[in-house]
Scaffold this active site. Structure first.
Site, PDB file in Angstrom:
ATOM      1  N   GLN A 109      -7.502  -4.849   9.754  1.00  0.00           N
ATOM      2  CA  GLN A 109      -6.436  -4.400  10.637  1.00  0.00           C
ATOM      3  C   GLN A 109      -6.853  -3.214  11.509  1.00  0.00           C
ATOM      4  O   GLN A 109      -6.019  -2.474  12.011  1.00  0.00           O
ATOM      5  CB  GLN A 109      -5.192  -4.032   9.820  1.00  0.00           C
ATOM      6  CG  GLN A 109      -4.601  -5.205   9.049  1.00  0.00           C
ATOM      7  CD  GLN A 109      -3.317  -4.835   8.333  1.00  0.00           C
ATOM      8  OE1 GLN A 109      -2.298  -4.547   8.955  1.00  0.00           O
ATOM      9  NE2 GLN A 109      -3.363  -4.851   7.012  1.00  0.00           N
TER      10      GLN A 109
ATOM     11  N   LYS B 203       0.812  -1.217   0.000  1.00  0.00           N
ATOM     12  CA  LYS B 203       0.000   0.000   0.000  1.00  0.00           C
ATOM     13  C   LYS B 203       0.846   1.269   0.000  1.00  0.00           C
ATOM     14  O   LYS B 203       0.491   2.244  -0.662  1.00  0.00           O
ATOM     15  CB  LYS B 203      -0.969   0.007   1.171  1.00  0.00           C
ATOM     16  CG  LYS B 203      -0.323   0.043   2.547  1.00  0.00           C
ATOM     17  CD  LYS B 203      -1.381   0.021   3.641  1.00  0.00           C
ATOM     18  CE  LYS B 203      -0.757  -0.020   5.022  1.00  0.00           C
ATOM     19  NZ  LYS B 203       0.096   1.147   5.313  1.00  0.00           N
ATOM     20  N   THR B 204       1.987   1.242   0.723  1.00  0.00           N
ATOM     21  CA  THR B 204       2.845   2.428   0.727  1.00  0.00           C
ATOM     22  C   THR B 204       3.397   2.685  -0.666  1.00  0.00           C
ATOM     23  O   THR B 204       3.521   3.842  -1.098  1.00  0.00           O
ATOM     24  CB  THR B 204       4.001   2.254   1.729  1.00  0.00           C
ATOM     25  OG1 THR B 204       3.462   1.961   3.021  1.00  0.00           O
ATOM     26  CG2 THR B 204       4.846   3.514   1.817  1.00  0.00           C
TER      27      THR B 204
ATOM     28  N   ARG C   8       2.653  -9.917  10.711  1.00  0.00           N
ATOM     29  CA  ARG C   8       3.933  -9.211  10.880  1.00  0.00           C
ATOM     30  C   ARG C   8       5.113 -10.103  10.510  1.00  0.00           C
ATOM     31  O   ARG C   8       6.231  -9.608  10.327  1.00  0.00           O
ATOM     32  CB  ARG C   8       4.122  -8.755  12.326  1.00  0.00           C
ATOM     33  CG  ARG C   8       3.088  -7.786  12.908  1.00  0.00           C
ATOM     34  CD  ARG C   8       2.817  -6.610  12.034  1.00  0.00           C
ATOM     35  NE  ARG C   8       1.658  -6.874  11.182  1.00  0.00           N
ATOM     36  CZ  ARG C   8       1.323  -6.121  10.144  1.00  0.00           C
ATOM     37  NH1 ARG C   8       2.064  -5.082   9.812  1.00  0.00           N
ATOM     38  NH2 ARG C   8       0.267  -6.414   9.408  1.00  0.00           N
TER      39      ARG C   8
ATOM     40  N   ASP D 255      -3.348   7.231   4.642  1.00  0.00           N
ATOM     41  CA  ASP D 255      -2.896   5.862   4.916  1.00  0.00           C
ATOM     42  C   ASP D 255      -3.553   5.366   6.210  1.00  0.00           C
ATOM     43  O   ASP D 255      -3.887   6.169   7.086  1.00  0.00           O
ATOM     44  CB  ASP D 255      -1.375   5.859   5.054  1.00  0.00           C
ATOM     45  CG  ASP D 255      -0.791   4.461   5.059  1.00  0.00           C
ATOM     46  OD1 ASP D 255      -1.522   3.503   4.721  1.00  0.00           O
ATOM     47  OD2 ASP D 255       0.391   4.324   5.410  1.00  0.00           O
ATOM     48  N   GLU D 256      -3.730   4.049   6.336  1.00  0.00           N
ATOM     49  CA  GLU D 256      -4.308   3.428   7.540  1.00  0.00           C
ATOM     50  C   GLU D 256      -5.661   4.072   7.881  1.00  0.00           C
ATOM     51  O   GLU D 256      -5.958   4.379   9.045  1.00  0.00           O
ATOM     52  CB  GLU D 256      -3.348   3.558   8.736  1.00  0.00           C
ATOM     53  CG  GLU D 256      -1.959   3.001   8.505  1.00  0.00           C
ATOM     54  CD  GLU D 256      -1.922   1.475   8.490  1.00  0.00           C
ATOM     55  OE1 GLU D 256      -2.989   0.846   8.561  1.00  0.00           O
ATOM     56  OE2 GLU D 256      -0.808   0.915   8.404  1.00  0.00           O
TER      57      GLU D 256
END
Length: 804
Positions: free
Chosen positions: A259, A33-34, A615, A228-229
């Site tokens: 998330q 996504k980044t 993670r 973002d997020e």
């Protein structure tokens, strides 16, 4: 400017190429996504010719913002042009807005931002001024309620008064706001709420011209906004984004409802799930290819989250190799678990994995103590994220308080901290008299000291002299601090205040440690100055203090060769080659303190487990204990329901020698379609018992390098084979159609319907949660005595239980 030609998969390319109108990107864990956000920004600047200063990119941590900016500033991306972009966290971005228009929120440009400790101090003072009992109205709880109201966009006058307690909290809220205004201070929530109030002002005539001018400037500021997020946004943050994007509607939000794990601090997963309701014409793109983790880890994560009742349908997948099996290790107790973690870390290092690529996760901070003790005993370096924070150490808080008074003398919280630090003979009674005079006159503490003669009789001649000396000290420091670099100001303050000389004279190991911390603090000032100059900005004391206040735990992670210990909440946005996920028992993870969780809380626990698993890149180890001493009690450990969700074909069940001796290798529970345990050894002991951890030899290995272990294959992707200190369990017998459980133990029991009741079998009660049968009670209406973690032993009729 030429747009770089990136290697993007089709959904990523689709999101990058979208230009006009709202865009919703569901980005699964590890899906890049980044990369999508940075290339989308580059595309807007290079191909669409959007001025970089017309683009705002918002993140949730300074670390993420720094990484995004660094990518965009690379020569193969935007280069120096990227310096004109607005990239930052919600709080830092809003602070930057408010520095431009402080009059619109009735502050001056030098306003300070109070952290959690400062805010609690202000609330405590407000409660005392109102003569409210701090035992009945605990400052922490009152502050939490104030935060909640601000996160929902409500001031004191908009609070709903549902009980007589709310009326008192409202009064405290009013006094708290008055104190912040008098101190020329803001709290974290004010940064966002202040900008929203500016943007939501109308032309009814009730707003001053400064507010309307700021509103017009902010509404015209940006043409494109990227977030973002987004799943972590709360109500007021979403209102901010909607207002900033109202003119162009070019709002791009990127996130993953799977998330969303910060409900407890105001995050509302409905923002991302309901985005299409607010923007019916939004383009929707789903990023489902995981680039981070092995197939087995991705399968495990998907199996855990699949049971979530309200999630946006997504199928996470990967082209990566299968990787090593997910190891699920049964341990005897928390010390045996810590010993298992130590062995795993040692063997991972021997296998060539860098310590900084190893993380140990736990659900609550209290679990870290035993893990730390085990690591220290064998000299394994580690860092704790979210534990004792550098900027909350006493000497650092003292230095920050001095510096903030130089910038903003009206800050009473800081004045009260430093007025007798280092000791100057100004006692608590004297300080209280100064504070009372200031409060009754509507002055700040510093203003009260400027009028010392007006209340000199109340404090006495000797205290008056000392207060006057302190006042002159601060006057001199304020004058000398002007136009000096931040690090120079710090050195001057520590010298002239006497702070450094007191520590030098103490000549102790503790004093030496504090001096070292202050030297490290000065080093952070040099780092800030270097970064500011690289961005073409002038480093200022105000800028440095703002940066310190808005730091998050992960922003301060060390790059040294240390393993990382942290809660799963703190792990969001990070990744490691090896993750050790500890404490995977019912009531530990999913966590339950006293009362059972409701459906939404349990759904968030499931999302939290999903975050923990995703993670890991190559290796995932999950541990659970047969019993655990925590919070002063002993809990019987029933493996977490999330362990039961893991696909049998990707996991390997192991147990330590201590767990093997404490349990029974011959009894298995298979929950089958009921969605719970599979291939778990149940404890044979009917009650919690101590010990177990010490029986595992420190020298035995829990893992072997693939070249040394016969169990490893090339398909394992660099995994370890199990060594002599962890025993593989035999495969569980297959469940036959209609069977509720497979029982290989010969203990006698009773029956309930078609279920045979036996000691050791798992049960679930609507109120008490999951437990284990200790004794079967023979009667006409069958009952059992069961142990429920957190509740103890309970006698329950069998008809009120679910079995398996």
């Amino acid at each position: 400017m030429e747009m770089p030609d990136p290697e993007l998969n089709p959904p990523q390319a689709e999101a990058v190429a979208h230009v006009e109108g709202p865009l919703l990107v569901f980005a699964g864990a590890g899906s890049g996504k980044t990369r999508v956000i940075t290339y989308r920004i580059a595309n807007l600047v290079a191909r669409e010719r959007v001025a970089p200063w017309r683009i705002l990119a918002v993140t949730f941590t300074n670390k993420a913002a720094g990484e995004m900016r660094a990518r965009l500033e690379r020569p193969d991306m935007l280069g120096a042009v990227a310096k004109d972009l607005w990239v930052g966290t919600f709080h830092a971005t809003c602070a930057k807005f408010l520095r431009l228009y402080p009059e619109a929120i009735e502050r001056t440009k030098g306003f300070v931002i109070y952290d959690g400790t400062d805010q609690k101090a202000v609330v405590t003072r407000a409660l005392r001024d109102l003569d409210l009992d701090e035992k009945r109205y605990a400052p922490k709880q009152v502050l939490g309620r104030i935060h909640k109201e601000k996160q929902e966009g409500r001031g004191p006058e908009e609070m709903s008064l549902d009980s007589y307690l709310d009326d008192a909290i409202k009064k405290a809220y009013v006094r708290y706001e008055q104190a912040l205004k008098a101190a020329n201070a803001l709290d974290f929530e004010d940064l966002i709420l202040g900008v929203v109030r500016i943007l939501e002002a109308d032309k009814s005539g009730q707003y001053p011209v400064e507010v309307l001018q700021a509103k017009e400037a902010l509404e015209k500021k940006f043409d494109y906004i990227l977030v973002d997020e987004f799943q972590d946004t709360n109500t007021i943050q979403y209102r901010l984004l909607q207002r900033l994007a109202a003119r162009t509607r070019n709002l791009c939000v990127v996130g993953d409802d799977d998330q969303s794990i910060y409900r407890w601090r105001g995050a509302d997963v409905r923002n991302i799930r309901g985005f299409r309701r607010d923007y019916a014409d939004a383009k929707v793109v789903k990023l489902e290819q995981n680039y981070r983790s092995s197939k087995r880890i991705v399968s495990s994560a998907l199996a855990i989250i699949a049971s979530s009742a309200t999630r946006e349908p997504k199928e996470l997948w990967t082209d990566n190799g299968d990787g090593s099996p997910v190891r699920v290790i049964a341990t005897a107790d928390e010390r045996d678990e810590a010993a298992c973690v130590v062995r795993a870390v040692k063997d991972a290092r021997d296998a060539g994995i860098s310590p900084r690529e190893i993380a140990v996760f736990y659900r609550v901070h209290a679990q870290s103590r035993v893990l730390e003790e085990a690591l220290r005993s064998v000299n394994i370096p580690y860092q704790i994220i979210g534990g004792a924070k550098f900027y909350e150490r006493a000497e650092i808080k003292d230095a920050i308080a001095y510096l903030r008074v130089l910038v903003n003398p009206r800050s009473d919280v800081d004045m009260l901290r430093i007025i007798n630090t280092p000791p100057r003979g100004i006692g608590n009674t004297t300080v209280e008299r100064v504070a009372t005079y200031a409060s009754t006159q509507g002055f700040s503490i510093f203003q009260a000291l400027e009028r010392l003669d007006d209340f000199a009789e109340d404090v006495g001649s000797a205290p008056k002299k000392r207060l006057g000396q302190f006042r002159e000290l601060m006057r001199g420091l304020i004058n000398e601090a002007k136009n000096r670099p931040p690090a120079d100001v710090l050195r001057m303050v520590l010298a002239k205040s006497g702070y450094k000389s007191v520590l030098d004279a103490e000549d102790s190991a503790e004093a030496e440690g504090r001096l070292e911390n202050l030297a490290e603090f000065e080093g952070s000032m040099h780092d800030y100055a270097t970064e500011a100059q690289a961005r073409g900005e002038e480093p200022t004391l105000e800028g440095f203090l703002e940066r310190v206040t808005l730091q998050s735990d992960t922003d301060n992670m060390s790059e040294q060769e240390k393993i990382t210990l942290m809660t799963v909440h703190g792990a969001k946005g990070l990744e490691f080659e090896l993750v050790l996920l500890t404490g995977m028992e019912e009531d530990m993870f999913p966590y339950r303190n006293q009362e059972p969780r409701n459906a939404e809380e349990m759904d968030e626990e499931r999302r939290l487990a999903y975050v923990a698993v995703t993670r890991a890149r190559k290796h995932l180890v999950i541990t659970h204990a047969r019993q655990r001493q925590i919070f002063g009690t002993t809990r019987l450990g029933v493996p977490s329901r999330f362990v039961g969700d893991l696909p049998p074909n990707v996991i390997e069940h192991l147990e330590t020698p201590a767990a093997r001796s404490a349990g029974s290798a011959g009894r298995w529970i298979d929950r089958g379609s009921s969605g719970g345990f599979g291939d778990h050894t149940a404890p044979t002991s009917s009650r919690p018992r101590t010990g177990g951890g010490a029986s595992a030899p420190a020298s035995s290995r829990s893992w072997q390098h693939p070249q040394r272990g016969a169990a490893a294959t090339s398909e394992d992707g660099g995994g370890w084979g199990a060594g002599p200190s962890v025993h593989r369990k035999p495969a569980a017998p297959a469940r036959q159609p209609g069977e509720r459980f497979v029982e290989l133990d010969e203990d006698a029991g009773g029956s309930h319907g078609n279920v045979r009741l036996r000691r050791g079998m798992p049960v679930t009660h609507e109120r008490f949660g999951r437990g284990e049968v200790l004794q079967v009670v023979q009667s006409s209406d069958p009952a059992v005595v069961a142990f429920f973690p957190g509740w103890g032993e309970k006698k329950v009729l069998a008809r009120f239980l679910r079995f398996g």
